[in-house]
Design a protein around this motif. Structure first.
Motif, mmCIF file in Angstrom:
data_model
loop_
_atom_site.group_PDB
_atom_site.id
_atom_site.type_symbol
_atom_site.label_atom_id
_atom_site.label_comp_id
_atom_site.label_asym_id
_atom_site.label_seq_id
_atom_site.Cartn_x
_atom_site.Cartn_y
_atom_site.Cartn_z
ATOM 1 N N LEU A 144 0.836 -1.205 0.000
ATOM 2 C CA LEU A 144 0.000 0.000 0.000
ATOM 3 C C LEU A 144 0.869 1.253 0.000
ATOM 4 N N ALA A 145 1.884 1.284 0.855
ATOM 5 C CA ALA A 145 2.766 2.451 0.931
ATOM 6 C C ALA A 145 3.442 2.708 -0.417
ATOM 7 N N ALA A 146 3.903 1.653 -1.082
ATOM 8 C CA ALA A 146 4.560 1.795 -2.375
ATOM 9 C C ALA A 146 3.594 2.306 -3.443
ATOM 10 N N ALA A 147 2.374 1.787 -3.439
ATOM 11 C CA ALA A 147 1.369 2.216 -4.424
ATOM 12 C C ALA A 147 0.995 3.680 -4.213
ATOM 13 N N LEU A 148 0.827 4.085 -2.962
ATOM 14 C CA LEU A 148 0.507 5.489 -2.670
ATOM 15 C C LEU A 148 1.639 6.403 -3.121
ATOM 16 N N GLU A 149 2.870 5.980 -2.889
ATOM 17 C CA GLU A 149 4.036 6.756 -3.320
ATOM 18 C C GLU A 149 4.065 6.879 -4.843
ATOM 19 N N GLU A 150 3.834 5.772 -5.532
ATOM 20 C CA GLU A 150 3.894 5.770 -6.995
ATOM 21 C C GLU A 150 2.833 6.674 -7.617
ATOM 22 N N LEU A 151 1.653 6.741 -6.989
ATOM 23 C CA LEU A 151 0.580 7.581 -7.527
ATOM 24 C C LEU A 151 0.609 9.009 -6.979
ATOM 25 N N GLY A 152 1.584 9.301 -6.097
ATOM 26 C CA GLY A 152 1.755 10.674 -5.634
ATOM 27 C C GLY A 152 0.932 11.081 -4.430
ATOM 28 N N TYR A 153 0.495 10.102 -3.636
ATOM 29 C CA TYR A 153 -0.297 10.383 -2.438
ATOM 30 C C TYR A 153 0.295 9.714 -1.193
ATOM 31 N N PRO A 154 1.600 9.856 -0.939
ATOM 32 C CA PRO A 154 2.199 9.168 0.214
ATOM 33 C C PRO A 154 1.618 9.626 1.549
ATOM 34 N N GLU A 155 1.097 10.852 1.600
ATOM 35 C CA GLU A 155 0.526 11.360 2.856
ATOM 36 C C GLU A 155 -0.709 10.573 3.292
ATOM 37 N N LEU A 156 -1.352 9.868 2.375
ATOM 38 C CA LEU A 156 -2.535 9.087 2.745
ATOM 39 C C LEU A 156 -2.170 7.830 3.521
ATOM 40 N N TYR A 157 -0.892 7.424 3.513
ATOM 41 C CA TYR A 157 -0.491 6.242 4.271
ATOM 42 C C TYR A 157 -0.631 6.474 5.764
ATOM 43 N N SER A 158 -0.421 7.697 6.227
ATOM 44 C CA SER A 158 -0.590 7.979 7.654
ATOM 45 C C SER A 158 -2.041 7.773 8.074
ATOM 46 N N GLU A 159 -2.988 8.010 7.152
ATOM 47 C CA GLU A 159 -4.404 7.738 7.440
ATOM 48 C C GLU A 159 -4.604 6.244 7.664
ATOM 49 N N GLU A 160 -3.972 5.427 6.835
ATOM 50 C CA GLU A 160 -4.050 3.964 6.971
ATOM 51 C C GLU A 160 -3.467 3.521 8.309
ATOM 52 N N GLU A 161 -2.301 4.064 8.659
ATOM 53 C CA GLU A 161 -1.661 3.700 9.924
ATOM 54 C C GLU A 161 -2.551 4.075 11.114
ATOM 55 N N LYS A 162 -3.162 5.255 11.063
ATOM 56 C CA LYS A 162 -4.037 5.698 12.156
ATOM 57 C C LYS A 162 -5.237 4.757 12.286
ATOM 58 N N LEU A 163 -5.832 4.382 11.163
ATOM 59 C CA LEU A 163 -6.967 3.463 11.204
ATOM 60 C C LEU A 163 -6.562 2.119 11.801
ATOM 61 N N GLN A 164 -5.375 1.626 11.433
ATOM 62 C CA GLN A 164 -4.914 0.342 11.962
ATOM 63 C C GLN A 164 -4.662 0.426 13.457
ATOM 64 N N LYS A 165 -4.049 1.515 13.911
ATOM 65 C CA LYS A 165 -3.814 1.695 15.344
ATOM 66 C C LYS A 165 -5.129 1.779 16.109
ATOM 67 N N ASP A 166 -6.105 2.491 15.551
ATOM 68 C CA ASP A 166 -7.423 2.583 16.189
ATOM 69 C C ASP A 166 -8.074 1.202 16.275
ATOM 70 N N ALA A 167 -7.965 0.426 15.209
ATOM 71 C CA ALA A 167 -8.542 -0.920 15.200
ATOM 72 C C ALA A 167 -7.855 -1.805 16.233
ATOM 73 N N ASP A 168 -6.527 -1.742 16.298
ATOM 74 C CA ASP A 168 -5.776 -2.536 17.276
ATOM 75 C C ASP A 168 -6.163 -2.149 18.701
ATOM 76 N N ARG A 169 -6.324 -0.843 18.952
ATOM 77 C CA ARG A 169 -6.710 -0.368 20.282
ATOM 78 C C ARG A 169 -8.103 -0.886 20.659
ATOM 79 N N LEU A 170 -9.041 -0.839 19.716
ATOM 80 C CA LEU A 170 -10.396 -1.324 19.989
ATOM 81 C C LEU A 170 -10.404 -2.826 20.277
ATOM 82 N N ILE A 171 -9.602 -3.573 19.542
ATOM 83 C CA ILE A 171 -9.515 -5.016 19.777
ATOM 84 C C ILE A 171 -8.992 -5.288 21.187
ATOM 85 N N GLN A 172 -7.973 -4.559 21.599
ATOM 86 C CA GLN A 172 -7.422 -4.727 22.945
ATOM 87 C C GLN A 172 -8.447 -4.377 24.018
ATOM 88 N N GLU A 173 -9.216 -3.307 23.788
ATOM 89 C CA GLU A 173 -10.262 -2.917 24.749
ATOM 90 C C GLU A 173 -11.323 -3.999 24.856
#
Length: 128
Positions: A91-120
């Protein structure tokens, strides 16, 4: 919500190995949903900010939602495409290739939120 693998199209412009942003278009008046694989992400109606995931707004009863990035795995004879969701380094490579690397931080935030909810949820189940 979309699956990690799904059929879209037909789209005669796509071939195996192509990747892009999966955009969901829904018309509630007519009761249909269609998917497009594009080289630009969905954008929010008001802010015009590109979005990798989530509802972007509606115009004339046509709702637009970003569904992540997908890669074409197979193309059927009728030009329907079997696609697979990208994640992690791919995903990070594809975002970089298409010129939207900043959107990867959105993916990381969503994953961290999901991991936190699972732990809760696990913590709440162990206390019950």
């Amino acid at each position: 919500m979309t699956d990690k693998h799904m059929w879209i199209g037909p789209d005669e412009t796509l071939k195996v190995g192509d990747f892009g942003f999966l955009i969901e278009k829904t018309n509630d008046n007519h009761g249909w949903t269609r998917y497009e694989l594009r080289d630009t992400p969905a954008v929010a109606n008001v802010s015009r900010e590109p979005k990798l995931y989530g509802w972007c707004g509606s115009y004339n009863n046509l709702s637009t939602t970003g569904c992540g990035m997908y890669k074409v795995k197979r193309v059927a004879k009728n030009s329907r495409c079997y696609i697979e969701q990208l994640d992690g380094d791919e995903l990070a490579a594809a975002l970089e290739e298409l010129g939207y690397p900043e959107l990867y931080s959105e993916e990381e935030k969503l994953q961290k939120d999901a991991d936190r909810l699972i732990q809760e949820i696990k913590a709440n189940r162990s206390q019950a």
